[in-house]
Design a protein around this motif. Structure first.
Motif, PDB file in Angstrom:
ATOM      1  N   ASP A  94      58.623  30.503  30.627  1.00 57.76           N
ATOM      2  CA  ASP A  94      57.750  29.339  29.819  1.00 57.76           C
ATOM      3  C   ASP A  94      56.513  30.018  30.657  1.00 57.76           C
ATOM      4  O   ASP A  94      55.019  29.445  30.579  1.00 57.76           O
ATOM      5  N   HIS A  95      56.131  31.048  30.616  1.00 50.52           N
ATOM      6  CA  HIS A  95      54.789  31.472  31.971  1.00 50.52           C
ATOM      7  C   HIS A  95      54.176  33.023  31.469  1.00 50.52           C
ATOM      8  O   HIS A  95      54.724  33.511  30.203  1.00 50.52           O
ATOM      9  N   PHE A  96      52.782  32.634  30.498  1.00 51.69           N
ATOM     10  CA  PHE A  96      51.926  33.929  29.638  1.00 51.69           C
ATOM     11  C   PHE A  96      51.184  34.063  30.419  1.00 51.69           C
ATOM     12  O   PHE A  96      50.719  33.644  31.455  1.00 51.69           O
ATOM     13  N   ALA A  97      50.777  35.423  30.258  1.00 45.91           N
ATOM     14  CA  ALA A  97      49.549  36.145  30.512  1.00 45.91           C
ATOM     15  C   ALA A  97      48.949  36.653  29.887  1.00 45.91           C
ATOM     16  O   ALA A  97      48.855  37.098  28.790  1.00 45.91           O
ATOM     17  N   LEU A  98      47.648  36.561  29.829  1.00 47.44           N
ATOM     18  CA  LEU A  98      46.711  37.136  29.459  1.00 47.44           C
ATOM     19  C   LEU A  98      45.950  38.128  29.923  1.00 47.44           C
ATOM     20  O   LEU A  98      44.968  37.812  31.573  1.00 47.44           O
ATOM     21  N   ILE A  99      46.140  39.252  29.420  1.00 46.05           N
ATOM     22  CA  ILE A  99      45.484  40.853  30.785  1.00 46.05           C
ATOM     23  C   ILE A  99      44.093  41.129  29.315  1.00 46.05           C
ATOM     24  O   ILE A  99      44.525  40.949  28.054  1.00 46.05           O
ATOM     25  N   ALA A 100      42.998  40.957  30.465  1.00 44.14           N
ATOM     26  CA  ALA A 100      41.939  40.793  29.460  1.00 44.14           C
ATOM     27  C   ALA A 100      41.099  42.467  30.591  1.00 44.14           C
ATOM     28  O   ALA A 100      40.969  41.966  32.025  1.00 44.14           O
ATOM     29  N   GLY A 101      40.429  43.398  29.884  1.00 43.44           N
ATOM     30  CA  GLY A 101      39.084  43.952  30.640  1.00 43.44           C
ATOM     31  C   GLY A 101      38.760  44.891  29.167  1.00 43.44           C
ATOM     32  O   GLY A 101      39.996  44.986  28.328  1.00 43.44           O
ATOM     33  N   PRO A 102      37.889  45.654  30.081  1.00 43.94           N
ATOM     34  CA  PRO A 102      37.311  47.055  28.811  1.00 43.94           C
ATOM     35  C   PRO A 102      38.391  48.089  28.933  1.00 43.94           C
ATOM     36  O   PRO A 102      39.752  47.655  29.237  1.00 43.94           O
ATOM     37  N   CYS A 103      38.077  48.340  27.515  1.00 43.62           N
ATOM     38  CA  CYS A 103      39.273  49.680  26.722  1.00 43.62           C
ATOM     39  C   CYS A 103      39.363  50.273  28.141  1.00 43.62           C
ATOM     40  O   CYS A 103      40.131  50.881  28.875  1.00 43.62           O
ATOM     41  N   THR A 104      38.096  50.935  28.639  1.00 42.35           N
ATOM     42  CA  THR A 104      38.375  51.894  29.988  1.00 42.35           C
ATOM     43  C   THR A 104      37.520  51.440  30.154  1.00 42.35           C
ATOM     44  O   THR A 104      36.105  50.877  30.158  1.00 42.35           O
ATOM     45  N   VAL A 105      37.427  52.182  31.791  1.00 48.42           N
ATOM     46  CA  VAL A 105      36.434  51.457  32.473  1.00 48.42           C
ATOM     47  C   VAL A 105      35.119  53.200  32.626  1.00 48.42           C
ATOM     48  O   VAL A 105      35.424  53.723  32.368  1.00 48.42           O
ATOM     49  N   GLU A 106      34.169  51.987  32.547  1.00 51.29           N
ATOM     50  CA  GLU A 106      32.992  53.751  32.136  1.00 51.29           C
ATOM     51  C   GLU A 106      32.506  53.455  33.403  1.00 51.29           C
ATOM     52  O   GLU A 106      31.833  54.645  33.570  1.00 51.29           O
ATOM     53  N   SER A 107      31.851  52.216  33.841  1.00 49.44           N
ATOM     54  CA  SER A 107      31.261  52.954  35.171  1.00 49.44           C
ATOM     55  C   SER A 107      31.195  51.478  36.651  1.00 49.44           C
ATOM     56  O   SER A 107      31.880  50.410  35.900  1.00 49.44           O
ATOM     57  N   ARG A 108      30.920  51.340  37.881  1.00 50.69           N
ATOM     58  CA  ARG A 108      31.253  50.081  38.172  1.00 50.69           C
ATOM     59  C   ARG A 108      30.579  48.765  37.874  1.00 50.69           C
ATOM     60  O   ARG A 108      30.988  48.000  37.876  1.00 50.69           O
ATOM     61  N   ASP A 109      29.127  49.309  37.782  1.00 53.25           N
ATOM     62  CA  ASP A 109      28.350  48.061  37.031  1.00 53.25           C
ATOM     63  C   ASP A 109      29.341  46.948  35.627  1.00 53.25           C
ATOM     64  O   ASP A 109      29.726  45.518  36.036  1.00 53.25           O
ATOM     65  N   GLN A 110      29.883  48.004  34.822  1.00 52.73           N
ATOM     66  CA  GLN A 110      30.661  47.174  33.857  1.00 52.73           C
ATOM     67  C   GLN A 110      31.290  46.899  34.176  1.00 52.73           C
ATOM     68  O   GLN A 110      32.275  46.294  33.974  1.00 52.73           O
ATOM     69  N   LEU A 111      32.336  47.466  34.982  1.00 51.84           N
ATOM     70  CA  LEU A 111      33.785  47.306  34.876  1.00 51.84           C
ATOM     71  C   LEU A 111      34.214  45.602  36.461  1.00 51.84           C
ATOM     72  O   LEU A 111      34.357  45.087  36.054  1.00 51.84           O
ATOM     73  N   LEU A 112      33.139  45.695  36.863  1.00 45.65           N
ATOM     74  CA  LEU A 112      32.770  44.518  38.237  1.00 45.65           C
ATOM     75  C   LEU A 112      32.199  43.418  37.057  1.00 45.65           C
ATOM     76  O   LEU A 112      32.317  42.492  37.307  1.00 45.65           O
TER      77      LEU A 112
END
Ligand code: PEP
Ligand code: MN
Length: 344
Positions: A94-112
């Motif tokens: 019954d459990h759904f996961a929403l996995i989200a985030g950038p394609c690639t890690v580019e920089s600290r600022d972008q990822l955080l």
């Protein structure tokens, strides 16, 4: 072969059946069923048949598994679905996961920025590649170790489990330091040495369907991981090659109910890489959730126009919360429990 134990079979009887299977060089895998215990016996069928397990204490019946994938097959779990617990976030059943985030890690600022936005919007896990499979050998291939450190920082700040790709078994050690789920990319779906290695690591694995792979080939890939004793496998439909050229790949949503019929493993959908276009990501996500997917893995970026790769398909961070709510509603149609915390 599948050995279905009697409901009242004792622990000693179960162990004795497993020992006998192993005594002929076959591998015995116990499935933790809620009602009955099922033991998968994988090996030379004639050797197992000679054991005459049918008449053994505690055994209800012995059934052959006709599919080439045994441990991934729905039969082995006797209709029960696998539910994985990834650092307290469940996926499957019954459990759904929403996995989200950038394609690639580019920089600290972008990822955080991306990590905090998707966390605030209701994502249950964070994605981001530190090692990227690229068609061109001259393209950006990810920040490598530095990207892994940034993912670790994002996890420390948000608490989101990390899903990140492992392309090469030589990077397994550092990737294991950070990854809560090892992503095996579409291009590596049939890298059997890599699949066996991640199987032995014991870490949950998300396997993306190859660009031109059949569902049976995907399930055989999962079997490589399961065979090593790693039961935490997630299957991912991400679009396949067809004659259609209007978009990058054709998202095969038929695969969702079909895989769930064939296998007990959770099935997630990647709605980003098939269309390659942001505006098509939401309708595909809603369709996938309504079709019974156990999760979605979607690309989200704080400034997609500046993204190093896959910019046109990445959702904007500011649109994520509204998107997540729609996905939650679509997943509810298929019987999933809400996944967005009440605090969001
Ligand atoms: C990705 O998820 O960033 C990716 C490269 O996906 P795939 O392996 O499906 O192309
Ligand atoms: Mn991508």
């Amino acid at each position: 072969m599948m050995i279905v134990m009697k409901q009242d079979a004792t622990e000693d009887e179960i162990c004795s059946v497993m020992e006998r299977i192993e005594s002929v060089g076959a591998c015995a895998r116990r499935s933790p069923g809620e009602v009955v215990t099922v033991i998968g016996a994988i090996g030379d069928r004639s050797h197992i048949a000679r054991l005459n397990l049918e008449g053994s204490a505690g055994v209800e019946r012995v059934v052959p598994i006709l599919k080439p994938y045994k441990l991934a097959s729905a039969e082995i779990r006797h209709g029960e679905r696998s539910v994985l617990d990834i650092c307290g976030r469940r996926i499957g059943g019954d459990h759904f996961a929403l996995i989200a985030g950038p394609c690639t890690v580019e920089s600290r600022d972008q990822l955080l920025t991306a990590a905090h936005s998707v966390n605030a919007g209701g994502a249950t896990m964070l994605r981001g590649g530190a090692y990227k499979p690229r068609t061109s050998p001259y393209a950006f291939h990810g920040l490598g170790i530095e990207g892994l450190w940034l993912l670790a920082e994002a996890k420390a700040q948000t608490g989101l489990p990390i899903v990140t790709e492992l392309m090469d078994a030589r990077d397994l050690e550092p990737v294991l330091e950070v990854a809560d789920v090892l992503q095996i990319g579409a291009r590596n779906m049939q890298n059997y040495a890599l699949l066996s290695e991640v199987g032995r690591s014991g870490r949950p694995v998300l396997i993306k369907r190859g660009l031109s792979s059949t569902l049976e080939e995907l399930l055989m890939a999962a079997e490589y991981v399961l065979k090593e004793g790693n039961e935490d496998v997630i299957l991912c439909e991400r679009g396949i090659r067809t004659f259609e050229t209007a978009y990058r790949f054709t998202l095969d949503l038929t695969a969702v109910p079909m895989l769930k019929e064939l296998s007990h493993l959770p099935v997630v959908v990647d709605p980003s890489h098939a269309p390659g276009r942001r505006d098509l990501v939401e309708p595909l996500s809603l369709a996938a959730a309504a079709a019974g997917a156990d999760g979605i893995i979607v690309e989200v970026h704080p400034a997609p126009e500046e993204a190093i790769c896959d910019g046109p398909q990445q959702l904007r961070t500011e649109d994520f919360a509204r998107y997540a709510q729609k996905v939650e509603a679509a997943a509810a149609v298929a019987g999933k429990v809400p996944f967005i915390p009440a605090t969001v």
